[in-house]
Each structure stands twice: as C-alpha cells, then as structure tokens.
Design an enzyme around this catalytic site. Structure first.
Site, mmCIF file in Angstrom:
data_model
loop_
_atom_site.group_PDB
_atom_site.id
_atom_site.type_symbol
_atom_site.label_atom_id
_atom_site.label_comp_id
_atom_site.label_asym_id
_atom_site.label_seq_id
_atom_site.Cartn_x
_atom_site.Cartn_y
_atom_site.Cartn_z
ATOM 1 N N SER A 2 -1.607 17.231 -17.666
ATOM 2 C CA SER A 2 -2.448 18.250 -18.285
ATOM 3 C C SER A 2 -3.920 18.297 -17.887
ATOM 4 O O SER A 2 -4.614 19.225 -18.282
ATOM 5 C CB SER A 2 -2.364 18.135 -19.799
ATOM 6 O OG SER A 2 -1.161 18.696 -20.217
ATOM 7 N N SER B 182 -1.800 21.308 -20.139
ATOM 8 C CA SER B 182 -2.219 21.898 -21.401
ATOM 9 C C SER B 182 -3.729 22.039 -21.539
ATOM 10 O O SER B 182 -4.186 22.758 -22.407
ATOM 11 C CB SER B 182 -1.682 21.067 -22.563
ATOM 12 O OG SER B 182 -2.271 19.773 -22.531
ATOM 13 N N LYS C 223 -11.881 19.593 -25.246
ATOM 14 C CA LYS C 223 -10.542 20.119 -25.513
ATOM 15 C C LYS C 223 -10.320 20.019 -27.015
ATOM 16 O O LYS C 223 -10.729 19.026 -27.642
ATOM 17 C CB LYS C 223 -9.509 19.278 -24.741
ATOM 18 C CG LYS C 223 -8.070 19.748 -24.900
ATOM 19 C CD LYS C 223 -7.113 18.949 -24.010
ATOM 20 C CE LYS C 223 -5.690 19.457 -24.094
ATOM 21 N NZ LYS C 223 -4.763 18.754 -23.201
HETATM 22 N N1 GLN Z 1 3.407 19.895 -19.156
HETATM 23 C C1 GLN Z 1 3.683 18.607 -19.706
HETATM 24 C C2 GLN Z 1 4.292 18.760 -21.078
HETATM 25 O O1 GLN Z 1 4.391 19.846 -21.558
HETATM 26 C C3 GLN Z 1 2.451 17.770 -19.738
HETATM 27 C C4 GLN Z 1 1.514 18.123 -20.814
HETATM 28 C C5 GLN Z 1 0.371 17.163 -20.954
HETATM 29 O O2 GLN Z 1 0.037 16.426 -20.031
HETATM 30 N N2 GLN Z 1 -0.226 17.143 -22.138
HETATM 31 O O3 GLN Z 1 4.676 17.800 -21.680
#
Ligand code: GLN
Length: 484
Positions: free
Chosen positions: A176, A152, A77
């Site tokens: 995410s 994400s 990532k």
């Molecule tokens: N969707 C959540 C956010 O936008 C989690 C994102 C994540 O786990 N990095 O904060």
C-alpha cells in the site's frame, strides 16, 4: 502562487533556514493548492488548522530548530490516530471517531516539527489496491483523473504527486505504499517490520502492517522515515533499536553492489513495463552496481498466502467494531444480537465484509490446517527464498506492479483481478523486508515505478541506491501538467 510546491523537503528546509519563507507562509501556499486542486482528486478527506506552523516560526526565531522537518507541511494517511482530529480509516464505521491519542509515528513527526495539514483518503481499513474501497469517494490519479491512484495509501500518493504536500505518511500491509507511489510517479518506502511503531495505527493485519512514507525523493523519504522510526514500549513487535540512521549513507558509492533481478518476475510481465525496469537496471549498472539474475522461489504462492493471512488477521482485528465500545452504532436495535449484526452490516463496506468472511472461514476449526496453517508454511518458505536470494545479491530490483494505473471501475467487479495487482509487493511484507518504490519511466503516459527490496534492516542501502539513481535521472521531478 509561487513554485514552492515544486521543491523537496531539503530545498524547503533551506528556504526556511535562510528565512526566505516562514512555516506559516509555507502552510498557506499548500493550503491554497489543496483548496484549488483537491476537489478534482479527492486526496484530502479533511484539512486541519493547527498552531504548529506558528510554533515552528517562534522556535526558529529563537534558534531552536528541531530538525530539517521543522516547519515543513505534511499530511497523514487517515489510519494514523490524531488526538482531537477525526480519524476514519476510510470507513463509515469510524466516520465520527475522534481519537483521544496520537499514533507514535505522528507524535514523533510532530516532535520533529512537522506541520500537519490534514488527513488523507485510503481504502477502507487499508484493504484495497485502488482507493476505490473508501467510504468517502474514489481518489483520482493526478496523471490522468480517469485512472486510479493505487491503494490503499491512494490519498497519500495522489497528494504528493499533485504537490499538495511535500510528503505524507502511509502504511503498507501488502504494497500500500509502494504500489500507489509507483502508479502516481512518486517515491515511497516501507521499512522492515518493526522499524516503526504500530501504536495508534488502526490495525488491518498486525503481522504485516508497517508505517512508511511517500515523498518526491528518496532523500526526503530517508529524512522522514528516520524521524518516524525507533523503539516504542507500547508496541511489543517494535524492534529494539532506539534510533536509526538513514541519511548519512545516502551518497555511498554503488561500486560493486550486487543487484539481483528475479527472473520469475519478468516471465509474464507486460513487455513495456519490463523495458522500463531493465532500463533502470542499466542505469544502476552505470552507477557501478553489478546486475545478476536470481531465482526467487515460491513467488507463485505469495498472493494466496498473503490473502489468507491478511484476511485471517483482519477478521480478528476488526471484531472490535461491535457497535458497543466505539464507532458506528445501528439505531434502535431490537436486542444485543441485532445491534452487533446491523452495526457491522451498515458500518462496513463490501470489501471489508469479504475479508472478514474469508478470514473467519480460513480460521474456522475444520479448515484451519488446510488454509491458515498452509499459508503460514508458505510464508516461511517465502522468507527462506528471500534469504537464499540475498546470498546471491545485496539488493533485489523488481517491478512494483504488473501494469500502470488502470481505469477507475475496471476491476471493482472482480476481486481476484484486483488482488493480482499486488503480485510483486505482498511477498516483501510476508518476509518482513524493507521495500522502496521509485519512478523509473512512463508507459502510455502513465508513470512506472520499480521496486528495491533489501534484506532486513537494510533501509539505508535501498535508500542509498534510489538516491544515487535520482541524482542522474529526473523521473521523480516530473509533475503532471495540470498540477505544475
Ligand atoms: N492491496 C493489498 C490488500 O488489499 C495491500 C493493502 C495494504 O498494503 N494495506 O490487502
């Protein structure tokens, strides 16, 4: 092209071991697939040509294989810093950022013999649930390219689902890893907070961020996570354990294991999704587990508490992007204030700005008690609810997402609607627990994933459950038609 892309890590390691293929050939296979398929899904932001495969083959020739991951292709990532390789965190702010250091987890994987093929797309600074908040384009779900892959770690999940790499790293602050893994029909684990070092991982919300892995099987996740995990003096929040064993107990018998189903999670759940989760529960029952209904109090406050805490920490973490030290810098500033303002205004995307504003507001003098302090109390209550739940069961089985992957563009104009897709994942991060998502069926021709939540440091238990499940089911072996 061969069928190598359909093999999991253990199967590929076996082929390498028997010298049926070399690491260089394996890399070529996957590079060919990336060249052919990536334009359609946009999972890779860039590929990297290293000499890691050649070095792996040389080691193998001398009988000095480092681990089962030695010679296996993978990708990171794009929020894990990789020395000499541009690392953007999906942001224009870091579009030209080439770190001088490598994240601990990336270094650990390299030391195990991993062959990095490139860096994967993500929502900007890991803020998002659909990969639509990336400065470098939307990633498409390999099961249906009109749908989002989740976020994400959308690039990681899509790349593994399309079999462009056998595994990828991801990060999980509020879901995410688990959420995109579920939307894309692959397996992902986020360990207990502190199992993996956060050093060299671009920070979003430091008390919630954890690194993890997305692969096609739970056994592969165990293998990779075991190599990533362990104490790192450079991250003071890293747990003291020097090493972890996630693989030895994969085959443990499930007889008598108590799995709790939180009643509250099923109350408003789409019946089609609920049916798949319940079918998974029955499968676990057939494997010897005992299913019990449990209460999970305070579940209703998780989203609010999470979005206040995550945004508050983000507003503090992201203050380092000031246009001075590194990252994007506005051109021809009139003065220092103009430099700050324009660098941030031009460098950050809309969602990141929204979080910084929300977080700064929640932390401001007049509102601190009403918002941040209140959210902290909520977080503590959620942790206590989990503790109580774990006195009635060993592992919790839950949905990962309220729906299957949604249409690209369908939630971008309504941030709250987007936040609500994290309904079942954020509480796990607030409590610092390990969570795993694995495929368990299909609804409307899109994959559905279920979530296994363990108590602190119970990674090997949830991996064991998922592995046993995958021995008697084949949802995790399904590959979207176009990418077979
Ligand atoms: N969707 C959540 C956010 O936008 C989690 C994102 C994540 O786990 N990095 O904060």
């Amino acid at each position: 092209m061969s069928d190598l892309h359909l093999l999991d890590i253990y199967q590929l390691a076996d082929k390498l071991n028997k010298k049926e293929i070399s690491a260089v050939e394996l890399r070529q296979e996957f590079f060919a697939r990336i060249a052919k398929f990536n334009p359609e899904i946009g999972a890779f932001l860039r590929t990297t040509e290293t000499d890691e495969a050649e070095k792996s083959d040389a080691r193998r020739a001398k009988g000095e294989v480092l681990s089962l991951l030695d010679g296996i292709a993978m990708a990171h990532k794009d929020l894990f810093c990789t020395a000499g390789v541009v690392t953007t965190a999906g942001s224009k702010m870091l579009a030209n950022f080439t770190p001088s250091h490598t994240a601990t987890i990336a270094e650990k994987l390299a030391n195990a013999g991993a062959v990095m093929l490139g860096k994967l797309s993500m929502d900007e600074f890991a803020m998002g649930s659909s990969n639509e908040h990336s400065a470098f384009g939307v990633v498409k779900n390999p099961w249906n390219t009109a749908k989002i892959p989740g976020g994400s770690s959308g690039g990681s999940a899509a790349a593994v689902a399309a079999r462009l790499v056998p595994y990828a790293t991801g990060s999980d602050t509020g879901g995410s890893i688990r959420q995109p893994a579920s939307y894309c029909g692959v397996t992902g684990i986020k360990p207990t907070y502190g199992v993996c070092s956060r050093w060299g991982m671009i920070a979003y919300a430091s008390s919630l961020d954890q690194a993890g892995v997305i692969a096609t099987t739970a056994a592969d996740c165990a293998l990779v996570l075991e190599k990533m995990a362990g104490r790192d003096e450079r991250d003071s929040t890293c747990a003291p354990n020097k090493s972890y064993d996630f693989t030895t107990y994969l085959n443990r018998d499930l007889e008598g294991v108590k799995i709790g189903l939180p009643k509250i999670y099923f109350e408003k759940l789409d019946p089609k999704i609920a049916k798949q989760i319940q079918a998974a529960a029955r499968q676990y029952e057939e494997l010897g587990a005992k299913i019990v209904d449990i209460d999970l109090e305070n579940s209703d406050i998780a989203i609010a508490a999470y979005y206040i805490i995550a945004s508050a920490e983000a507003s503090s973490n992201l203050s380092r992007y000031d246009g001075v030290r590194y990252g994007y810098r506005a051109e021809n500033p009139k003065n220092l204030d103009d430099l700050y303002r324009r660098s941030r205004n031009e460098g950050f995307g809309a969602e990141v700005k929204r979080r910084i504003l929300l977080g700064t507001y929640a932390l401001s003098a007049g509102y601190y008690d009403a918002y941040y302090e209140q959210a902290r109390r909520g977080r503590r209550a959620i942790l206590n609810s989990f503790k109580k739940a774990f006195s009635a069961c060993d592992v919790i089985l839950a949905p990962t997402t309220p729906t299957v992957a949604f249409d690209i563009g369908s939630k971008t104009s309504d941030p709250v609607e987007m936040y609500l897709s994290d309904l079942f994942t954020v509480a796990v991060n607030l409590a610092g627990l390990p969570g795993l998502a694995h495929p368990c069926g299909f609804v409307d021709e899109m994959p559905v994933g279920c979530q296994l939540i363990g108590s602190h440091f119970a990674e090997s238990r949830i991996l064991n459950l998922a592995h046993k499940y995958q021995q008697v089911t084949d949802f995790h072996r399904q590959v979207p038609a176009k990418f077979r």
